[in-house]
Structure formats: structure tokens, C-alpha cells
Motif scaffolding. Structure first.
Motif, short mmCIF file in Angstrom:
data_model
loop_
_atom_site.label_atom_id
_atom_site.label_comp_id
_atom_site.label_asym_id
_atom_site.label_seq_id
_atom_site.Cartn_x
_atom_site.Cartn_y
_atom_site.Cartn_z
N PHE A 25 9.70 16.93 -6.02
CA PHE A 25 9.73 16.47 -4.38
C PHE A 25 8.71 16.18 -4.11
O PHE A 25 7.45 15.77 -4.45
CB PHE A 25 10.38 17.19 -3.82
N LEU A 26 8.39 14.18 -3.67
CA LEU A 26 8.07 13.46 -3.44
C LEU A 26 8.01 13.36 -2.78
O LEU A 26 8.68 12.51 -1.01
CB LEU A 26 7.81 12.55 -4.67
N SER A 27 6.72 13.61 -1.60
CA SER A 27 6.84 12.47 -0.17
C SER A 27 5.72 11.37 0.04
O SER A 27 4.79 11.22 -1.62
CB SER A 27 5.92 13.45 0.85
N LEU A 28 6.52 10.31 0.07
CA LEU A 28 5.82 9.02 0.41
C LEU A 28 5.20 8.04 1.80
O LEU A 28 6.57 8.40 2.46
CB LEU A 28 6.47 8.43 -1.30
N LEU A 29 4.16 7.14 1.47
CA LEU A 29 4.26 6.69 2.72
C LEU A 29 3.86 5.59 2.06
O LEU A 29 3.03 4.73 1.07
CB LEU A 29 3.11 6.77 3.71
N TYR A 30 4.42 4.37 2.50
CA TYR A 30 4.52 3.18 1.30
C TYR A 30 4.75 1.54 2.44
O TYR A 30 5.50 1.53 3.21
CB TYR A 30 6.27 2.20 0.68
N GLY A 31 3.70 0.86 2.24
CA GLY A 31 3.93 -0.40 3.15
C GLY A 31 3.85 -1.47 2.82
O GLY A 31 3.39 -1.72 1.74
N GLU A 32 3.90 -2.41 3.66
CA GLU A 32 3.71 -3.75 3.45
C GLU A 32 3.25 -4.51 4.21
O GLU A 32 3.35 -4.64 5.33
CB GLU A 32 4.91 -4.63 2.27
N LEU A 33 1.70 -5.63 4.31
CA LEU A 33 0.53 -6.49 4.87
C LEU A 33 1.34 -7.70 4.42
O LEU A 33 0.88 -8.28 3.42
CB LEU A 33 -0.36 -6.07 4.57
N ASP A 34 1.52 -8.84 5.86
CA ASP A 34 1.65 -9.86 5.58
C ASP A 34 0.20 -10.61 6.51
O ASP A 34 0.61 -10.36 7.49
CB ASP A 34 2.74 -10.70 6.32
N VAL A 35 -0.28 -11.38 5.89
CA VAL A 35 -1.10 -11.79 5.89
C VAL A 35 -1.34 -13.50 6.22
O VAL A 35 -1.01 -13.88 5.11
CB VAL A 35 -2.71 -11.16 5.46
N GLU A 36 -1.43 -14.18 7.13
CA GLU A 36 -1.87 -15.90 6.68
C GLU A 36 -3.44 -16.00 7.26
O GLU A 36 -4.34 -15.73 7.70
CB GLU A 36 -0.88 -16.19 8.01
N PHE A 70 0.60 -1.43 0.10
CA PHE A 70 -0.18 -0.14 -0.08
C PHE A 70 0.56 1.09 0.22
O PHE A 70 2.47 1.52 0.62
CB PHE A 70 -1.06 0.21 1.26
N LEU A 71 0.18 2.36 -0.29
CA LEU A 71 1.28 3.60 -0.32
C LEU A 71 -0.06 4.54 -0.87
O LEU A 71 -1.25 4.55 -1.35
CB LEU A 71 1.61 3.62 -1.63
N LEU A 72 0.94 6.29 -0.30
CA LEU A 72 -0.35 7.04 -0.04
C LEU A 72 1.34 8.39 -0.45
O LEU A 72 1.76 8.18 0.40
CB LEU A 72 -0.98 7.75 1.23
N GLY A 73 1.24 8.60 -1.14
CA GLY A 73 1.59 9.77 -1.70
C GLY A 73 1.74 11.13 -1.87
O GLY A 73 0.69 11.75 -2.13
#
Length: 624
Positions: free
Chosen positions: A481-492, A418-421
């Protein structure tokens, strides 16, 4: 020397239901009031000022305001007509505060007419155009602003009133039309209607050419200028022409393939509009009408069964291209002077140019929006065990995409990114960067790069692009310039909750809402992307347990201003998130959006984006 007596003000009111007959009922009521005063014997002061032309102008505005109220309020309507007789002060001062209240002016008698249209929907704004694009709506406020001496809107606790005022001076002569030329254009009535070869030409049409022509053309230009919707252009044109120049009119617009589509039909009697439209739609005109004032068969549904009528067609041509056709109809036998023909041709040219401009704008807007839609995902991915919601409001008027961007996409069976920039700036170049950054993040993630590596490589690409821009264009080239929030979700599968890894670069940190109401930042602040190509980024990892929420926003939320304060001062965003404890993902995103809007009194001055990820119990999830 005798003393003067102040003329008496007269007020009449009528209630009307909010249906399609309301405009006709309002016109009948106001016409009756004005005609009774005009015909009073002995004449009352100012009565002679109520000429047919003056009454027609009032009825036109009454029709527009009542139509507006019916379309947008939908409640019962009260129409008030107030007559304010008085005398003009020498020097032409018609201020009602000075004259109408005491009638002590020593100039010619004048009559002020104030009409109020009230509805029971005070919270509903008054519409004048850009939102009225269906059916046969009125465009009253634009006409009122152009014709009335003064007008306004009064809001009360239980009603909203739109009013206008027109003033006429007694003794102003009706300027007759000029003698008819030796060879005027005679339009013979259709074969099915009776002929009246000796009937005099209607003085009203000729009068418009001589007395009202220049002002009418100026009003037409003013109302059509800046209209960027072709249907609104035709609606305004139709209501300008009826009843001033015709009893009814129809406007066709050209379509691709040299066809014609009936865009607007208007009649002085609204009840005749549906059958007249049905008659005209059966036989669409060809695009070959080139001569102004071409005779047209009189449709029976237009009325005037006993006297018949005449209809004239005028081509709509702009920049040597056919834009459509204008058809005017009037009961009785018409005899139009060349002056009238030229005036209607001028109106047709203005309508055609306005349609051409609106079509050019629509074409460019369609292309722009198609390109903008490619900058964002068509839909958010559905994550097992996690509810997602997005609120996205671009700042630019008419834009579907701004400098903010977002994405959620799968990476394998149990992993989602997921990301939000937010790109610096709000111009089209900023929008191009949003698409580039979003697709580059997807490419890097699919090549196996983790959160820290994705940010590092995207930062290098942004810095390299800025350096190349400076090399090609010099120091005046603007860096992006770019601001960014980036992440990963691991779901079992079968396990509630998710493991989250997230990092931010120059972006407001995401907030983690725990089940007990605690709120903590989920990452540390780091440098913007595109400044230093050698910057290294660090990610944070944590578990998002069932019932817990991760809130991600752009600076359009955190930097929303109210005076000298920003929304996130003193952890304001954390308080808003805490107040939303117990809400689902979609409701929480809307809660944050509403809080951002309510924080300041002015309009939002930046793109506004809210992304909510909420772990749910039982392994189900979705998107909102």
C-alpha cells in the motif's frame, strides 16, 4: 602471629597537550611509574607482578586511549596511573572492593593497575571504530574491551574520563620458550646493516608463540570479526602486532590490475611513521610473495641504525586470492622458530579473510547505494516565487533511501508538481516501489493528467500489481500500500505567490501556515493507494500568498511516539509549525525535524521526511 599491614596505593598524574606526541609521552610516563615500582628496593608488595609482558599490555592500551582522545576530543589530556597492591584471597577472588582496599587477603600478592585518560570535551561521545577512518586513528575501546579486566567511561560536567584496569599476580613464573629446533629459520640482516651471527634469538618472539600465541590469535579473531571496512581491518591488525611481535609493521592491499597500495604503517615510535611510510611507498611489492617469512630489505627510516634489523613479509591470501602483504620489522638479528612463523601465518590468514569480507561488503553496499540513489531525484527543481526545502532521513542503517520518497519537477513554463509519499514496509522491495511510483507520477503528469487523475491511475496500477502478486504467489504474497501527497503549483511571472492544488491518499494532510499565524489542513483525508482500484480522489485548491507556507510530512513525523502519546496528538504538528512562524523554508524544515527528534527519548523508528513550500515576495525563489 603478626598483624598484616594494608599496602599503600600510589597515584601519579601527568598532563599532555593534544598533539601527535601525546601517545609517546603517555607511554613514557606510565612506563616510568611502573618500572620505578618494579625496581624498588626493598621490593614493595606486588612489585614482582609487574613483568615486561604485563607492562607492554598496559602501554598498548594507554597508547590507544590517548590516541583516541587526541583524534576525537582535541583538548588537553590528563593521564592518571594508580597502583593498587593487595593480596589475593584463597580461591582466586580479586575483587578490589574486598582486597585492594584493605590488603587483608591471605593469598599471593597482586598488583592492580588503573589508568585513566581524561579530556575536556565531555559532550563528545567515545569512538571505537566505525567513524575513525582517516589518518592513523586509534581504535582503543575495541582493544580495551578485549584485553582489560574491566573498563568504563565516566562523564563529569567539565571532562570525560576513559579508564581500564589490569591485575597481575606475583609469583606467576615467566614461561620460557622451548629449546630452539636444530634448524630454525635464520633471517640474515641486510647488507647495509652489521651482522651479528652469534646474537641470541629474541626470547620475546618465542615466548609469544608458547605462552601468548593462542590468546593472541583469539584476540585477533575477536577484534577483526565483523569489521566491514578494510582500512579499519589493517589499522587494528597493525596495532595488534606492534609492539607485541614487531617494532613496526606495514600492510599493503591489492588493487585492481594486480597492483599494491600501502594501507597502513605503524611503529612503536610514532615519529618514525611518516618517513617509514615514505620509504615503503617508493617501492611497492609485487603480488608474487608466496612464502611466509620472506626476507625484506631493512629501511633506514625504521631505526636501529647501530644494530640493523630484520624484516619479514607474509602474503595475505583468502580463498585463493591475493588480498595484500603483511610486513613485520624488528631491530637486531632475528631468529624465528617455526612455531612463530606458523602463528604469524595464522594472523595473516585472519587479516586476509577480514579484508576479503570487508571488500565483499563494500562491493555490495556500493551496488545497493547506486540503486538506492536512483529512487530519488538528484536535486529539487527551483520554483520561481517559492522557496523549497526537504529534510529526508531514511530509517535503515547504511541506507540512503527508505520507504519515503519525494519529488519536485516542472511541467511547462509556469507549473510545477510536487509529491511526498510513503510505501508500506522498509525492506528493499519497498524501496523498489518508491522508484516505480515516483517515475509513474512523472509520466502521468507529463501526459496531461491533473492531480485527481494522477492519484486515480496510480491507485489502479498499485491495486492491479497487488492482485497479480496474490495470483502468482497465493495469499502469502504481501500487498504493497502507498500513501501519497501530490499537488501542483501554478505561478505567474511577476506575480507574488502561487495557486496550489493538492490531494492526499492515506497521507497526513499538508498544513497551511498563514501570515497571521493561523494553521489549517490544506486537504481532506482519503483512502490509501492500492486497496480499492475503483476509489475516486478529490483535490483541494487555494492560493499560497506571499509569506505563507505549506508544510508536508510523512507519518514518521506525525506518529513519533513519547510513551502513549504521538507528536500530532492534540494538533501537535500545527503547534510546531506555528512556533516556526517567520523562519525561512530551510530553517523551518530543520525546526520540524529537530522537534520530531526531541519529542521522544528513543531513536526514531521510521523514515522521516519534511517538505516545505514557502511563497516569497518579489518573485524570487529557490531550493534548500
Amino acid at each position: 602471629m603478626g598483624t598484616s599491614t594494608a599496602p599503600t596505593e600510589a597515584v601519579s598524574r601527568k598532563g599532555l597537550p593534544a598533539n601527535q606526541l601525546a601517545p609517546a609521552g603517555a607511554r613514557k610516563f606510565v612506563r616510568t611509574v611502573l618500572m620505578e615500582r618494579a625496581r624498588r628496593r626493598p621490593p614493595a608488595p606486588g612489585s614482582a607482578a609487574l613483568t615486561d609482558r604485563f607492562i607492554d599490555d598496559i602501554l598498548l592500551l594507554v597508547s590507544e586511549l590517548v590516541t583516541n582522545a587526541v583524534m576525537y576530543a582535541g583538548t588537553e589530556i590528563d593521564v592518571t596511573c594508580r597502583l593498587e597492591p593487595g593480596r589475593e584471597r584463597n580461591g582466586g577472588d580479586n575483587d578490589p572492593a574486598d582486597d585492594q582496599d584493605n590488603g587483608t587477603g591471605d593469598g599471593p600478592a597482586i598488583m592492580g593497575v588503573v589508568v585513566e585518560v581524561a579530556d575536556r570535551h565531555p559532550s563528545r561521545g567515545v569512538h571505537g571504530g566505525v567513524d575513525a577512518r582517516s589518518g592513523e586513528p586509534g581504535y582503543g575501546l575495541q582493544l580495551v574491551s578485549a584485553v582489560a579486566e574491566s573498563w568504563g567511561v565516566t562523564y563529569r560536567q567539565s571532562e570525560k574520563t576513559v579508564w581500564f584496569r589490569l591485575v597481575a599476580k606475583e609469583g606467576e613464573p615467566e614461561i620460557p620458550g622451548p629449546p630452539l629446533p636444530a634448524g630454525p629459520l635464520r633471517i640474515e640482516p641486510p647488507a647495509h646493516g652489521p651482522a651479528h651471527p652469534t646474537s641470541p634469538a629474541p626470547a620475546h618472539a618465542a615466548e609469544w608463540a608458547d605462552r601468548g600465541g593462542p590468546s593472541f590469535l583469539a584476540e585477533t579473531s575477536e577484534l577483526l570479526a565483523g569489521q566491514l571496512d578494510q582500512d579499519m581491518v589493517t589499522a587494528l591488525a597493525a596495532q595488534l602486532l606492534v609492539p607485541r611481535l614487531a617494532d613496526w609493521c606495514a600492510i599493503w592491499l591489492s588493487t585492481e590490475g594486480s597492483g599494491m597500495k600501502l594501507s597502513r604503517v605503524w611503529h612503536v615510535d610514532e615519529r618514525r611513521i611518516p618517513p617509514l611510510r615514505a620509504d615503503l611507498e617508493r617501492e611497492n611489492p609485487s603480488a608474487g610473495v608466496r612464502t611466509a617469512g620472506t626476507p625484506w630489505p631493512w629501511p633506514e627510516s625504521a631505526g636501529a641504525r647501530d644494530t640493523g634489523g630484520s624484516a619479514l613479509a607474509f602474503p595475505l591470501v583468502a580463498r585463493d586470492t591475493d588480498q595484500g602483504l603483511l610486513l613485520l620489522g624488528r631491530a637486531g638479528h632475528l631468529q624465528m622458530t617455526d612455531t612463530v612463523i606458523r602463528m604469524v601465518e595464522d594472523v595473516a590468514r585472519r587479516v586476509a579473510q577480514a579484508v576479503f569480507t570487508a571488500r565483499q561488503y563494500t562491493r555490495q553496499t556500493t551496488i545497493s547505494r547506486a540503486l538506492q540513489r536512483r529512487q530519488l531525484p538528484a536535486a529539487l527543481a527551483s520554483i520561481e516565487g517559492v522557496d523549497t526545502a526537504i529534510v529526508y532521513e531514511p530509517h535503515g542503517e547504511g541506507q540512503t533511501v527508505g520507504g519515503d520518497f519525494y519529488d519536485i519537477f516542472p511541467m511547462g513554463e509556469h507549473r510545477w508538481c510536487f509529491l511526498l509519499g510513503d510505501v508500506q514496509g522498509k525492506d528493499p522491495e519497498a524501496m523498489s516501489v518508491t522508484g516505480l511510483a515516483r517515475h509513474l507520477v512523472r509520466l502521468l503528469a507529463r501526459e496531461g493528467h491533473g492531480v485527481e487523475s494522477v492519484l486515480g491511475r496510480l491507485n489502479y496500477a498499485m491495486a492491479e500489481d497487488s492482485a497479480e502478486a496474490v495470483e502468482l504467489s497465493g495469499e502469502q504474497a504481501s500487498s504493497r500500500f502507498l500513501s501519497l501527497l501530490y499537488g501542483e503549483l501554478d505561478v505567474e511571472s511577476g506575480v507574488s505567490g502561487a495557486h496550489c492544488t493538492v490531494a492526499t491518499a492515506g497521507h497526513p494532510p499538508p498544513l497551511h501556515l498563514f501570515a497571521d499565524g493561523r494553521v489549517e489542513p490544506a486537504s481532506e483525508p482519503q483512502m490509501l493507494l492500492g486497496i480499492d482500484e475503483g476509489t475516486e480522489f478529490q483535490a483541494s485548491s487555494f492560493d499560497l500568498a506571499p509569506g505563507e507556507t505549506l508544510l508536508c510530512v510523512t507519518d514518521g513525523v506525525t506518529e513519533r511516539r513519547c510513551g502513549n502519546w504521538q507528536l500530532d496528538d492534540n494538533d501537535g504538528l500545527a503547534d510546531i509549525l506555528r512556533d516556526g512562524t517567520g523562519l525561512g523554508a530551510k530553517a523551518l524544515a530543520e525546526h520540524v525535524r529537530r522537534a520530531a527528534h526531541d519529542f521522544g527519548t528513543g531513536p526514531v523508528e521510521d523514515d522521516l521526511s519534511v517538505l516545505v513550500l514557502q511563497a516569497v515576495r518579489g518573485g524570487s525563489g529557490g531550493r534548500g
